[in-house]
Every structure is written in C-alpha cells, then in structure tokens.
Design a protein around this motif. Structure first.
Motif, mmCIF file in Angstrom:
data_model
loop_
_atom_site.group_PDB
_atom_site.id
_atom_site.type_symbol
_atom_site.label_atom_id
_atom_site.label_comp_id
_atom_site.label_asym_id
_atom_site.label_seq_id
_atom_site.Cartn_x
_atom_site.Cartn_y
_atom_site.Cartn_z
ATOM 1 N N ILE A 100 26.493 -43.546 -34.111
ATOM 2 C CA ILE A 100 26.566 -43.921 -35.528
ATOM 3 C C ILE A 100 25.296 -43.470 -36.236
ATOM 4 C CG2 ILE A 100 25.623 -46.254 -35.127
ATOM 5 C CD1 ILE A 100 27.606 -47.252 -37.329
ATOM 6 N N ASP A 102 23.126 -44.341 -39.498
ATOM 7 C CA ASP A 102 22.956 -45.409 -40.486
ATOM 8 C C ASP A 102 21.898 -44.950 -41.492
ATOM 9 O OD1 ASP A 102 22.926 -47.896 -41.702
ATOM 10 O OD2 ASP A 102 21.913 -48.931 -40.062
ATOM 11 N N LEU A 128 30.735 -42.201 -35.900
ATOM 12 C CA LEU A 128 30.717 -43.046 -37.102
ATOM 13 C C LEU A 128 29.575 -42.666 -38.038
ATOM 14 C CD1 LEU A 128 31.282 -46.602 -35.547
ATOM 15 C CD2 LEU A 128 33.017 -45.025 -36.408
ATOM 16 N N ASP A 129 29.854 -42.779 -39.319
ATOM 17 C CA ASP A 129 28.847 -42.510 -40.342
ATOM 18 C C ASP A 129 28.863 -43.686 -41.316
ATOM 19 O OD1 ASP A 129 27.105 -41.438 -42.197
ATOM 20 O OD2 ASP A 129 28.579 -40.055 -43.056
ATOM 21 N N LYS A 130 27.670 -44.266 -41.529
ATOM 22 C CA LYS A 130 27.535 -45.384 -42.469
ATOM 23 C C LYS A 130 26.682 -44.878 -43.620
ATOM 24 C CE LYS A 130 26.738 -49.559 -40.225
ATOM 25 N NZ LYS A 130 25.762 -50.584 -39.751
ATOM 26 N N ASP A 132 26.159 -45.573 -46.751
ATOM 27 C CA ASP A 132 25.555 -46.436 -47.776
ATOM 28 C C ASP A 132 24.062 -46.671 -47.587
ATOM 29 O OD1 ASP A 132 28.104 -46.624 -48.634
ATOM 30 O OD2 ASP A 132 28.384 -48.755 -48.174
ATOM 31 N N ARG A 133 23.618 -46.629 -46.341
ATOM 32 C CA ARG A 133 22.215 -46.984 -46.090
ATOM 33 C C ARG A 133 21.352 -45.773 -45.718
ATOM 34 N NH1 ARG A 133 21.288 -52.498 -43.169
ATOM 35 N NH2 ARG A 133 21.519 -51.252 -41.286
ATOM 36 N N GLN A 146 33.954 -42.568 -41.586
ATOM 37 C CA GLN A 146 32.950 -43.262 -42.384
ATOM 38 C C GLN A 146 33.273 -44.743 -42.320
ATOM 39 O OE1 GLN A 146 32.315 -41.674 -46.291
ATOM 40 N NE2 GLN A 146 31.218 -39.937 -45.423
ATOM 41 N N VAL A 147 32.238 -45.550 -42.143
ATOM 42 C CA VAL A 147 32.448 -47.001 -42.087
ATOM 43 C C VAL A 147 31.632 -47.673 -43.187
ATOM 44 C CG1 VAL A 147 33.071 -47.134 -39.632
ATOM 45 C CG2 VAL A 147 30.661 -47.265 -40.287
ATOM 46 N N PRO A 148 32.098 -48.849 -43.638
ATOM 47 C CA PRO A 148 31.350 -49.586 -44.665
ATOM 48 C C PRO A 148 30.054 -50.138 -44.099
ATOM 49 C CG PRO A 148 33.234 -50.870 -43.923
ATOM 50 C CD PRO A 148 33.348 -49.516 -43.271
ATOM 51 N N ASP A 149 29.202 -50.634 -44.986
ATOM 52 C CA ASP A 149 27.902 -51.152 -44.578
ATOM 53 C C ASP A 149 28.051 -52.527 -43.926
ATOM 54 O OD1 ASP A 149 25.293 -51.718 -44.201
ATOM 55 O OD2 ASP A 149 24.797 -52.008 -46.321
ATOM 56 N N GLU A 150 28.596 -52.512 -42.724
ATOM 57 C CA GLU A 150 28.742 -53.732 -41.924
ATOM 58 C C GLU A 150 28.328 -53.383 -40.525
ATOM 59 O OE1 GLU A 150 31.523 -56.787 -42.257
ATOM 60 O OE2 GLU A 150 32.854 -55.571 -43.506
#
Ligand code: IMP
Ligand code: MG
Length: 179
Positions: A100, A102, A128-130, A132-133, A146-150
C-alpha cells in the motif's frame, strides 16, 4: 469471517481477478527485458507471490525490508533499511512490489535509493493506493485498487503484526484500535 473485522473492502475473488490482470499487463510490458521484482517486506509477500505466478516471463525476485511505521497507524516519515537486497541491480529492470502507498514517503525513499544503484529502470507496482494522504510525489506504474483514507488490513497488511493472513482486504472494528 474473522470477528475483529467490521467490513470487507475488497473480496478475495475481486483481488485475484485484478492481480491476474496486472500480471498480464506486466508480461506484455516487460517482454524481452531482464525483470527483477523487489518485494517490500513484510506486507507485499502475499501480493508478490500471487502476482509473480501471473507474469509469464523469466524473472528474478529479491527482498527488502524498510520501516517507516511503528506498530501504530501513522507514518513517522523516518525510513530505515532493515534488510537490503542480496544482489546488484545494475543494468536490470526493477519493479518494486508494495502492499500500500499512503504518504508515499517509504516508496519515494526506496525508489530514489534503488535508482542510485545503476538499474536500467525502476517502476512501482502496488496492490493498494491511498491517494488522500500523499505527501511525497511518486509515479506509480501499476495500481490494483484505490482505497479511502481508512486503515485497512489483510492480504499482507497488518495492524500490530496481525491479520496479514486474511485472504481479503478489510476494515477493523474501532474497538480493536482502542485496546
Ligand atoms: P507510507 O510511507 O506512508 O506510504 O506508508 C507505507 C507503508 O505504511 C505501507 O507499506 C504499510 O506497511 C503501511 N500502511 C499504510 N497504510 C496502511 C494501512 O491502511 N494498513 C496497513 N498498513 C498501512
Ligand atoms: Mg509495508
């Protein structure tokens, strides 16, 4: 389902279909090239072992361990090489395989470090790619989802070294973090 899990974000069959697709793409794009997969320990081991079986090319694999995290859920920004590659990457086409991305701090440090060793190319493949951060600028050649900021666990990803063996990507119940 594991009783610590709040919800499954990416099911096993969805993950596996995407990995087959990524493997086929890599097979096309690296044909005729000397491909070296660099797996970032520990999180990417499950992904790399599935991915490499979908790459229909002669290839080599090596491992690196770096840390930018303690056992909590925030990036420290401090990157340390815990285990370096076994062999030289000079003249080779390196594909970094990660679980991932982040903040991107870990991978931007690693990519720059590997580029200084004289490879023909250095690219990144992450399941995975996050986004937002993201604080570090990074070019990611292959992304699974893409995953949400969780904070997510499973399929190699841990919380305090647990849950890496789940075959899907999931979100933990809040009470797990507060314990
Ligand atoms: P970055 O330097 O902030 O991009 O952090 C990347 C590393 O942090 C990954 O290789 C993971 O080990 C860890 N990480 C970031 N987000 C998560 C998450 O949601 N679950 C588990 N590990 C994570
Ligand atoms: Mg990791």
């Amino acid at each position: 389902m594991n009783s610590d899990i709040k919800s499954v974000l990416i099911a096993e069959d969805v993950l596996q279909a995407k990995i087959a697709e990524l493997g086929a793409k890599i097979t096309e794009e690296y044909r005729g090239k000397d491909l070296l997969l660099v797996c970032v320990l520990k999180g990417a081991v499950i992904f790399v072992s599935d991915l490499m079986r979908h790459i229909d090319l002669p290839l080599d694999i090596d491992f690196m361990a770096i840390s930018s995290y303690g056992s909590n859920t925030q990036s420290s920004g401090v990157v340390r090489i815990l285990k370096d590659l076994n062999a030289s990457i000079e003249g080779r086409h390196v594909l970094i395989v990660e679980d991932i991305i982040d903040s991107g701090l870990t991978l931007s440090y690693l990519a720059e470090n590997l580029k200084s060793r004289g490879p023909k190319s250095v690219e990144i493949c992450t399941i995975l790619d996050k986004p937002d951060r993201r604080t570090a600028q990074l070019d990611i050649k292959y992304t699974g989802f893409q995953v949400p900021d969780e904070f997510v666990v499973g399929y190699g990803l841990d919380y305090a070294e647990k849950y890496r063996n789940l075959p899907y990507i999931a979100i933990l119940k809040e009470e797990i973090y507060s314990n």
